[in-house]
Write a protein that holds these residues in place. Structure first.
Motif, PDB file in Angstrom:
ATOM      1  N   UNK A 108      32.920  42.812  -3.668  1.00  0.00           N
ATOM      2  CA  UNK A 108      33.329  41.912  -2.596  1.00  0.00           C
ATOM      3  C   UNK A 108      33.414  42.673  -1.284  1.00  0.00           C
ATOM      4  N   UNK A 109      33.027  41.998  -0.201  1.00  0.00           N
ATOM      5  CA  UNK A 109      33.149  42.619   1.120  1.00  0.00           C
ATOM      6  C   UNK A 109      33.481  41.548   2.151  1.00  0.00           C
ATOM      7  N   UNK A 110      34.125  41.988   3.241  1.00  0.00           N
ATOM      8  CA  UNK A 110      34.542  41.046   4.280  1.00  0.00           C
ATOM      9  C   UNK A 110      33.394  40.856   5.265  1.00  0.00           C
ATOM     10  N   UNK A 111      33.050  39.597   5.523  1.00  0.00           N
ATOM     11  CA  UNK A 111      31.810  39.299   6.243  1.00  0.00           C
ATOM     12  C   UNK A 111      32.048  38.275   7.342  1.00  0.00           C
ATOM     13  N   UNK A 112      31.456  38.530   8.519  1.00  0.00           N
ATOM     14  CA  UNK A 112      31.381  37.522   9.574  1.00  0.00           C
ATOM     15  C   UNK A 112      30.054  36.774   9.411  1.00  0.00           C
ATOM     16  N   UNK A 113      30.122  35.446   9.430  1.00  0.00           N
ATOM     17  CA  UNK A 113      28.907  34.649   9.272  1.00  0.00           C
ATOM     18  C   UNK A 113      28.749  33.726  10.476  1.00  0.00           C
ATOM     19  N   UNK A 157      18.465  26.339  10.423  1.00  0.00           N
ATOM     20  CA  UNK A 157      19.527  27.181  10.973  1.00  0.00           C
ATOM     21  C   UNK A 157      19.155  28.649  10.845  1.00  0.00           C
ATOM     22  N   UNK A 158      19.556  29.422  11.846  1.00  0.00           N
ATOM     23  CA  UNK A 158      19.519  30.877  11.748  1.00  0.00           C
ATOM     24  C   UNK A 158      20.906  31.349  11.357  1.00  0.00           C
ATOM     25  N   UNK A 159      20.964  32.308  10.437  1.00  0.00           N
ATOM     26  CA  UNK A 159      22.252  32.815   9.945  1.00  0.00           C
ATOM     27  C   UNK A 159      22.290  34.323  10.121  1.00  0.00           C
ATOM     28  N   UNK A 160      23.385  34.804  10.697  1.00  0.00           N
ATOM     29  CA  UNK A 160      23.608  36.240  10.859  1.00  0.00           C
ATOM     30  C   UNK A 160      24.821  36.616  10.014  1.00  0.00           C
TER      31      UNK A 160
END
Length: 429
Positions: free
Chosen positions: A221-226, A242-245
């Motif tokens: 598990x890791x903390x992610x900004x989406x 949609x574009x996703x970063x």
């Protein structure tokens, strides 16, 4: 040499001091406090004893009593700048919620000194700086730190770059055509939005940013900004994709997670604290305005709890509060928040729960609490709870009205005989 006595000089100092000063014993009984402390303490005490520090702050900082009890040294600083969040929600959206900083020093075996100061503006500024820091980091970091992909309006992956493979452990060729929610293994706990809800907002507003736990191919598990950004063909009003970063945020190590828990959870019970409950409630109010998804609130109050403390002592009362937290959190859904709001009062926030689901959960919690048994020198101790349920739809999106409505139903349950649940259906029955 001054003509004034040292006592007069001390009184002048106490009156002029811009910080609230309070002297009390280990039980909280106040021996002396200056006018600045009175200005902070008296409005918070309400019907409780304003002559006892712990009793006056019981509704807003119930953990103070246990923090002091747990401090073993004969003298020393017990806590420094402990934050007391007075308001669950500001009365107006432009109002800064009031926050007090409390420092407690143990001067002797039965002598404490406390200071109270208003740090509301400081806390608001910290929040603004944290938000700015996130955006500046997004602008300044190298593009290679981001995984970029494109998805269809329904969430299927169309393309993914090499960084996506490095960040998630999934080869780009293996994920084409699969749904992003399956690949990321995201956990919509604590009221975070699901992918389909994020896409709905991005299609309407142009973009949506959210943080949360993601999962790599190996299960880590890791903390992610989406960040989800809507794309549309020239001249088309609706999003064609949609574009996703995805950004791996390396700030959620073990130490950071421990700090987060200290800030968000009640010291005694381990339940969420009042501050965190208020933050999640405001976030869910925004989600309600955007998506009109169900949001329910349960408030519960233990019946005759003061008699428990008076008869068996605070340690037994503390054990009972922990047991209540244990049995209620065991029933909580993944997206729910169980919080200690003050003293023997708890709140349950339930994103995506309608009034029938909330009432059923409240009844299950009532029964679980009634089944608790605590051994004491005086014999077995049992307790019951009264509960009130309300939904944000009933109050047209008003947090203050939601809290008031749930409280009204809680007290209707008490007046009807305690150990029962009141919701809209039972209130009108």
């Amino acid at each position: 040499m001054s003509d004034r006595s040292s006592e007069e000089e001390l009184l002048e100092f106490l009156y002029a001091c811009p910080v609230g000063l309070i002297e009390c014993d280990s039980s909280g009984a106040i021996a002396m406090m200056n006018p600045h402390a009175m200005q902070h303490l008296l409005p918070l005490a309400g019907p409780r004893d304003p002559g006892n520090l712990f009793a006056a702050l019981e509704h807003h900082a119930p953990e103070l009593r246990s923090i002091v009890a747990a401090y073993a040294p004969a003298t020393g600083r017990i806590c420094d700048g402990h934050r007391i969040f007075v308001d669950l929600a500001a009365r107006r959206r432009t109002t800064t919620p009031k926050v007090l900083a409390c420092t407690l020093v143990k001067l002797g075996p039965d002598r404490l000194m406390a200071t109270l100061s208003d740090i509301s503006e400081q806390v608001a500024q910290e929040a603004r700086l944290r938000q700015a820091d996130t955006w500046f980091a997004t602008l300044l970091d190298s593009v290679s730190h981001y995984a970029a992909l494109t998805i269809t309006p329904s969430g299927e992956i169309q393309s993914a770059d090499a960084c996506f493979a490095r960040q998630t452990g999934h080869a780009a060729v293996d994920v084409i055509g699969r749904h992003l929610a399956e690949i990321g293994g995201s956990e919509p706990s604590g009221g975070d939005l699901r992918l389909d809800e994020q896409l709905l907002i991005a299609a309407r507003e142009g973009w949506h940013l959210q943080e949360g736990w993601q999962q790599r191919a190996d299960g880590e598990r890791y903390w992610c900004q989406r960040l989800v950004v809507a794309r549309s063909e020239r001249g088309e009003p609706r999003a064609s994709g949609f574009s996703v970063i995805l950004r791996d945020v390396p700030r959620r190590g073990e130490a950071a997670e421990d700090m987060r828990r200290l800030l968000n959870h009640d010291h005694l019970t381990g339940a969420a604290n009042r501050r965190h409950f208020g933050e999640v409630l405001k976030r869910e109010q925004r989600h309600w305005r955007e998506l009109r998804q169900s949001l329910s609130l349960i408030v519960l109050d233990l019946d005759h709890f003061k008699a428990v403390n008076d008869t068996h002592g605070h340690p037994v009362g503390d054990t009972l509060l922990r047991r209540v937290t244990d049995v209620c959190t065991a029933l909580l859904p993944p997206c729910g928040i169980f919080a200690r709001l003050g003293g023997e009062e708890f709140g349950v926030l339930l994103p995506r729960y309608d009034e029938d689901q909330a009432a059923a959960l409240a009844e299950a919690m009532r029964a679980a609490i009634a089944g608790i048994a605590v051994d004491t020198p005086r014999g077995g101790l049992h307790v019951t709870a009264s509960l009130g349920c309300a939904t944000l739809n009933e109050t047209d999106g008003s947090i203050d009205a939601l809290l008031a409505l749930a409280d009204d139903r809680l007290y209707a349950a008490k007046h009807a005989g305690r150990n029962r649940v009141r919701s809209r259906e039972t209130a009108t029955a």
